[in-house]
Write a protein that holds these residues in place. Structure first.
Motif, short mmCIF file in Angstrom:
data_model
loop_
_atom_site.label_atom_id
_atom_site.label_comp_id
_atom_site.label_asym_id
_atom_site.label_seq_id
_atom_site.Cartn_x
_atom_site.Cartn_y
_atom_site.Cartn_z
N ARG A 105 0.71 -1.28 0.07
CA ARG A 105 -0.04 0.05 -0.04
C ARG A 105 0.78 1.19 0.05
NH1 ARG A 105 -3.46 1.36 3.72
NH2 ARG A 105 -2.46 0.43 5.46
N VAL A 106 0.32 2.32 -0.39
CA VAL A 106 0.73 3.64 -0.43
C VAL A 106 -0.05 4.54 0.36
CG1 VAL A 106 1.56 5.67 -1.82
CG2 VAL A 106 2.17 3.49 -2.46
N LEU A 107 0.44 5.38 1.22
CA LEU A 107 -0.47 6.39 2.05
C LEU A 107 -0.31 7.51 1.15
CD1 LEU A 107 -1.38 6.90 4.87
CD2 LEU A 107 0.84 8.26 5.29
N GLU A 108 -1.47 7.79 0.47
CA GLU A 108 -1.96 8.78 -0.50
C GLU A 108 -1.76 10.29 0.30
OE1 GLU A 108 -4.89 8.30 -3.32
OE2 GLU A 108 -4.60 5.89 -3.01
N CYS A 109 -1.63 11.19 -0.55
CA CYS A 109 -1.65 12.46 0.00
C CYS A 109 -2.10 13.33 -1.23
CB CYS A 109 -0.21 12.66 0.16
SG CYS A 109 0.00 14.59 0.71
N PRO A 110 -3.06 14.48 -0.94
CA PRO A 110 -3.50 15.51 -2.16
C PRO A 110 -2.35 16.18 -2.80
CG PRO A 110 -4.89 15.78 -0.11
CD PRO A 110 -3.54 14.79 0.07
N CYS A 111 -2.26 16.37 -3.93
CA CYS A 111 -1.39 17.41 -4.57
C CYS A 111 -1.53 18.61 -4.19
CB CYS A 111 -1.61 17.33 -6.10
SG CYS A 111 -0.06 18.05 -6.92
N VAL A 112 -0.16 19.29 -3.92
CA VAL A 112 -0.18 20.65 -3.47
C VAL A 112 -0.90 21.68 -4.35
CG1 VAL A 112 1.41 22.56 -2.87
CG2 VAL A 112 2.32 20.31 -2.37
N ASP A 267 3.14 15.69 12.28
CA ASP A 267 3.41 14.53 11.54
C ASP A 267 2.95 13.23 12.53
OD1 ASP A 267 5.49 15.07 13.08
OD2 ASP A 267 6.83 14.81 11.36
N MET A 268 3.14 13.76 13.81
CA MET A 268 2.75 12.54 14.69
C MET A 268 1.20 12.41 14.75
SD MET A 268 5.44 11.57 16.14
CE MET A 268 7.10 12.10 16.01
N PHE A 269 0.50 13.43 14.38
CA PHE A 269 -1.05 13.24 14.38
C PHE A 269 -1.25 12.31 13.16
CE2 PHE A 269 -2.66 17.78 15.86
CZ PHE A 269 -1.77 17.75 16.97
N VAL A 270 -0.48 12.33 12.07
CA VAL A 270 -0.70 11.48 10.81
C VAL A 270 -0.45 10.06 10.96
CG1 VAL A 270 0.00 10.90 8.36
CG2 VAL A 270 -0.59 13.28 9.28
N ASP A 330 4.18 20.51 9.20
CA ASP A 330 4.68 20.85 7.98
C ASP A 330 3.66 20.88 6.74
OD1 ASP A 330 4.50 17.96 8.83
OD2 ASP A 330 4.97 17.50 6.64
N LEU A 331 3.92 20.86 5.64
CA LEU A 331 2.95 20.88 4.49
C LEU A 331 2.31 19.56 3.91
CD1 LEU A 331 1.67 22.40 2.06
CD2 LEU A 331 4.04 22.04 0.69
N ILE A 332 3.12 18.43 4.07
CA ILE A 332 2.43 17.26 3.65
C ILE A 332 1.47 16.87 4.86
CG2 ILE A 332 3.09 14.74 3.25
CD1 ILE A 332 5.27 15.67 1.71
N SER A 333 1.93 16.87 5.89
CA SER A 333 0.99 16.50 7.03
C SER A 333 -0.25 17.22 7.07
CB SER A 333 1.63 16.68 8.58
OG SER A 333 2.96 15.83 8.49
N ALA A 334 -0.28 18.60 6.77
CA ALA A 334 -1.25 19.36 6.71
C ALA A 334 -2.31 19.11 5.35
CB ALA A 334 -0.88 20.99 6.39
N LEU A 335 -1.51 18.51 4.39
CA LEU A 335 -2.39 18.16 3.12
C LEU A 335 -3.13 16.86 3.54
CD1 LEU A 335 0.16 18.66 0.38
CD2 LEU A 335 -2.18 19.56 0.58
N ARG A 336 -2.70 16.00 4.28
CA ARG A 336 -3.04 14.74 4.85
C ARG A 336 -4.43 15.06 5.99
NH1 ARG A 336 2.19 11.40 4.44
NH2 ARG A 336 1.88 10.28 2.35
N VAL A 354 11.63 16.09 5.22
CA VAL A 354 11.08 17.44 6.11
C VAL A 354 10.29 16.36 7.10
CG1 VAL A 354 9.04 18.69 5.89
CG2 VAL A 354 10.98 19.17 4.44
N TYR A 355 10.21 17.07 8.36
CA TYR A 355 9.34 16.62 9.37
C TYR A 355 8.49 18.03 10.00
CZ TYR A 355 12.03 12.43 9.46
OH TYR A 355 12.74 11.18 9.06
N SER A 356 7.59 17.66 10.67
CA SER A 356 7.04 18.89 11.55
C SER A 356 7.99 19.02 12.76
CB SER A 356 5.64 18.79 12.22
OG SER A 356 4.58 18.49 11.10
N ARG A 357 8.45 20.38 12.73
CA ARG A 357 9.53 20.84 13.68
C ARG A 357 9.30 21.84 14.54
NH1 ARG A 357 14.05 17.32 13.16
NH2 ARG A 357 14.03 17.63 15.44
N MET A 358 9.90 22.00 15.74
CA MET A 358 9.57 23.24 16.48
C MET A 358 10.75 24.32 15.92
SD MET A 358 9.23 22.02 20.40
CE MET A 358 9.73 20.36 20.12
N THR A 359 10.33 25.50 16.28
CA THR A 359 11.23 26.70 15.81
C THR A 359 11.63 27.50 17.08
OG1 THR A 359 9.11 27.78 15.46
CG2 THR A 359 10.09 26.97 13.52
#
Lengths: 473, 431
Positions: A105-112, A267-270, A330-336, A354-359
């Motif tokens: 399987r592939v974890l799908e993600c919408p296009c940006v 990304d931890m939510f995903v 991050d962007l990909i997690s937000a898309l998902r 890329v991961y969701s990271r703190m600043t």
């Protein structure tokens, strides 16, 4: 002084745009992040001097395409003709994706889908690092060591470290063209004291969106770090137990970082690894706790204009008066997840994912004074100097190594010092136990943050002094 | 060839007394999974040149060896390369280090077998990882990194040697659900060679431990009973002894170790530690022929029954101490004990299978960590525990017993378990 953009990236911009344009037509979305981050690290100890590249140096590119189901990436540092790169993506990168796709399987993600934007950001510093010659930097660092030894015979080695980093990044997608250049620097002093068989050390960090001016700030920290190392030789082991504690801003900052920073990386939510999902909109801390994270939330080492996916930095209020409001993404997690990215997509370098990271992560100041906070403690510890921390996003455990604590008895700081201290606990218990918050706000960015045990990125954290109840061992 | 351009530019600079180049190429494949579904695939290709220039000079009658380290990127033109070299020669003039020699040519060693290891494909790793389906525990997410690393080390003394390395690094998180809530644990491993069974065993053990954690209760306030460390924490514990007998630590006044010193002292009961540095540990991704100076690294016994036998270090720090260099490496081996794990687990003890992050400070000897899964035995019953922490200092340890069973943990080969007395256990009030 303005920080000028990288000549290397400027020269590559045309070819980057050409590759992105071709790949966007084929795949629907393509982007390239180009990095040219350079700087030097100067280390002076009693036994040697070292000048090397900064550990944060990188020069290279990461290309991302939408492969039809999710995203594939190629990291490289030898820019070829556009047709060579495009052929590599079509043949190698897509082949690798197709092989795995056939297996399962592939974890799908919408296009940006993105808005058109073209912007350039150039930071400013007081003294450009390159305008000061290496001899002057080494001389200043050497003087700090000499001063340390004049102060104490117990110091067996003294380290002065100064690191200057100029970050240059270009992000190009079919609709985005972004550039940024800024400088941060950091300094680090470490005094190592010894008496008989016992060895102890203390340290002090300095950091900011600053240039060589930080060298003068460091000078002011030598005496403190030497005195701390000396007194730590007489420190005792703490008796394990639960205590009232006053945390210094750097300790408070790492509690914010480990307790709810990692816990709300989306990304931890995903991955369904974040317990925080169940608590959005609910109380997780005392009413006195408001916590921010964001590249635009403060001016420190993780303040940037755009993240590593071309999303502009923001200021996210993660906890508002004790209530968990939202995560950082991050962007990909937000898309998902169907949410808005917050400009928290960061890479260790162009070579990594890329991961969701703190600043810049910190608690907001409150209204108490440090004096009142200390006076309110019957028996407890004033905790200073964070060494490290570890997150547990699923089960909300927390671990922080703290260099030392000063005993507080009957509202007064005593001469008793305990070191080192391992603070552990259950995150909501710790945050709900916060009963006083000072009006100060200090951020520090000398460390780095890993995800699990790797993927180190530059972050800052801090806050005011806080009073809480914590388990110490 | 870029390396020829750099070499020629270095040779043309009169102020350079010595130089060193490490050329490094990395070809990597990376796969990221959420549960068993592909999150992202990545390919990496990088090529870099790490250069050091050395400049010898005299000041106030004393000789110094200055140096400056920098990176040359592929496809930099001649002008940029020359400018970077000149900039670093200038910097090196401010670096006043006691002189030390560079490595000189030695007999060439047979190339390592990274190419053979590469025949294992990343797809096989994925199949092995997801082979077993369990009802009560599962892989939440995983990351697989497969890298082929080629290093060539060249210096002004005529050294021209290579390391051909392979690394499989896997990080994964396992989850299990009990009545109350899901629990998870973090794992990672790294090998230069692997077979199906190794990966399957790693996964099966991780699943079992995670399932046990789902039944764990909070650690009560235990008195200071013996603690059994397992897995990675065993490796971390021995780093104290490894660092204390390194030439660098001794030269930098961070250790007073010398040959003949009894490291454990006379007050510690139980087993005496015997330790080697070993550049050729089977399956270690850190096994190599030459260190980063191009020195042919050697297997050397550094501690024998707690007595320091040899100080280990690279050419620079060995020269400073006036000893034979061993080369710099990260692999180390601790000889196992005589007692089986079953015998270690007798009476009252706390055996810790997973920490959130076990840490040891090799300078001070302080160590400890928060417990994610431990088994408490009162001598008759076994109870899975979580939360709380252990802490201590190497100098406070009263007894050490090493298991006869062994493990390989990345760059470490040694006892699978280590029983220690004299630590503080901090319990949690919540039960």
């Amino acid at each position: 002084m303005k920080v000028k953009f990288s000549k290397f990236l400027d020269e590559k911009a045309f070819i980057i745009e050409k590759i992105v344009s071709t790949l966007s037509r084929i795949y629907g979305y393509a982007s390239i992040l180009g990095s040219d981050t350079y700087g030097k690290r100067y280390l002076v100890t009693d036994t040697g001097i070292n000048i090397s590249d900064s550990n944060w140096n990188e020069r290279g590119f990461v290309l991302r395409i939408f492969n039809g189901l999710n995203y594939s990436e190629f990291s490289f540092n030898e820019m070829e003709e556009p047709s060579v790169i495009v052929d590599f993506v079509n043949d190698q990168l897509m082949k690798s994706f197709e092989e795995i796709k056939r297996q399962g399987r592939v974890l799908e993600c919408p296009c940006v889908s993105e808005e058109t934007i073209s912007r350039t950001f150039e930071g400013e510093v007081e003294i450009l690092p390159r305008s000061v010659d290496p001899g002057t930097k080494i001389e200043k660092l050497s003087k700090m060591g000499n001063y340390a030894h004049e102060m104490s015979k117990k110091i067996v080695n003294f380290w002065s470290v100064y690191e200057e980093v100029q970050v240059n990044k270009i992000f190009v997608s079919s609709k985005k063209s972004l550039r940024q250049s800024y400088i941060w620097s950091q300094g680090y002093l470490q005094a190592i004291a010894s008496e008989g068989e016992k060895m102890k050390y203390s340290y002090e960090g300095f950091s900011g969106l600053k240039g060589a001016e930080i060298l003068d700030e460091m000078n002011g920290g030598v005496e403190k770090v030497v005195r701390e190392a000396e007194i730590l030789l007489d420190s005792e082991k703490i008796k394990p137990g639960e205590y009232d504690v006053i945390c210094s801003p750097d300790v408070a900052g790492v509690i914010a970082h480990e307790a709810f920073g990692h816990g709300v990386e989306m990304d931890m939510f995903v991955k369904e690894r974040a317990k925080a999902v169940e608590y959005l909109g609910k109380k997780v801390a005392s009413d006195l706790v408001t916590m921010h994270d964001g590249a635009a939330a403060a001016k420190q080492v993780s303040s940037y204009f755009f993240d590593d996916e071309g999303i502009l930095g923001t200021d996210t209020i993660v906890i508002d008066h004790g209530t968990l409001k939202t995560g950082i993404s991050d962007l990909i997690s937000a898309l998902r997840l169907g949410t808005k990215p917050t400009g928290n997509g960061k890479r260790e370098s162009f070579e990594r994912k890329v991961y969701s990271r703190m600043t810049n992560t910190f608690f907001s100041p409150g209204n108490d004074t440090l004096e009142d906070m200390i006076s309110s403690v019957k028996h407890g510890y004033f905790l200073e100097k964070i060494s490290s921390g570890m997150e547990d996003p699923k089960n909300w455990g927390i671990q922080c190594w703290i260099l030392y604590g000063r005993e507080i008895a009957d509202g007064k700081v005593t001469d008793k010092i305990v070191s080192p201290i391992l603070m552990t606990g259950y995150v909501p218990d710790l945050l709900k136990s916060i009963t006083m918050v000072s009006g100060d706000l200090e951020l520090s960015g000398t460390g780095s943050c890993g995800k699990g045990h790797k993927e180190f990125v530059k972050v800052s954290s801090g806050g005011p002094y806080i009073k809480a109840k914590a388990r110490l061992g | 060839m870029m390396i020829d351009l750099i070499t020629s530019a270095l040779k043309s600079q009169e102020e350079i007394d010595d130089w060193k180049i490490i050329e490094k190429r990395v070809d990597g494949k990376e796969l990221f999974f959420v549960k068993d579904a592909l999150d992202m695939n990545r390919i990496k290709k990088t090529h870099k040149f790490f250069v050091t220039v050395y400049h010898d000079f005299k000041e106030n009658g004393k000789m110094y060896r200055g140096s400056s380290e920098f990176t040359i990127h592929p496809r930099m033109d001649e002008i940029d390369v020359e400018s970077l070299i000149k900039e670093n020669i200038f910097s090196s003039k401010f670096v006043k280090n006691t002189p030390y020699p560079l490595v000189t040519p030695s007999e060439k060693r047979k190339e390592s077998s990274a190419k053979g290891a590469l025949s294992n494909s990343i797809d096989e790793v994925v199949s092995d990882m997801y082979a077993e389906k369990l009802e009560k525990a599962w892989i939440n997410s995983s990351e697989i990194f497969m890298n082929h690393i080629q290093e060539r080390i060249v210096n002004s003394k005529g050294v021209d040697v290579s390391n051909d390395l392979f690394s499989l690094y896997v990080e994964f998180v396992t989850t299990s659900r009990a009545e109350k809530e899901e629990v998870e644990l973090y794992w990672s491993f790294q090998f230069s060679k692997f077979d199906d069974e190794i990966i399957k065993d790693k996964i099966a053990n991780a699943m079992k431990v995670t399932e046990d954690r789902s039944h764990a209760v909070r650690i009560p306030n235990l008195r200071d009973i013996p603690v059994i460390l397992t897995g990675e924490s065993v490796k971390e514990f021995f780093k104290y002894h490894l660092y204390k007998v390194s030439a660098r630590y001794i030269y930098e006044h961070l250790s007073n170790a010398k040959v003949g010193l009894n490291l454990q002292g006379s007050g510690v009961n139980g087993d005496r530690i015997t330790m080697w540095i070993d550049p050729f540990v089977e399956r270690s991704a850190y096994s190599l022929n030459y260190d980063e100076d191009g020195f042919p690294v050697k297997k050397v016994k550094i501690i024998d029954d707690s007595i320091v036998k040899n100080i280990w270090g690279d050419v620079r720090y060995a020269h400073y101490l006036g000893i034979e260099p061993t080369g710099h490496m990260t692999n180390f081996v601790v000889e196992p004990g005589k007692v089986g794990e079953d015998d270690l687990q007798k009476g009252e003890y706390l055996k810790i299978l997973s920490f959130s992050d076990f840490g040891l400070d090799p300078m001070t000897g302080d160590f400890g960590g928060e417990i994610r899964l431990g088994w408490y035995s009162d001598g008759e019953n076994l109870i899975p525990l979580t939360g709380g922490s252990i802490s201590g200092n190497v100098s406070d340890v009263e007894e050490i017993i090493l298991s006869k069973e062994t493990q390989q943990e990345d760059n470490f080969f040694g006892p699978k378990s280590l029983k220690i007395s004299g630590l503080k256990i901090s319990g949690s009030k919540k039960l």
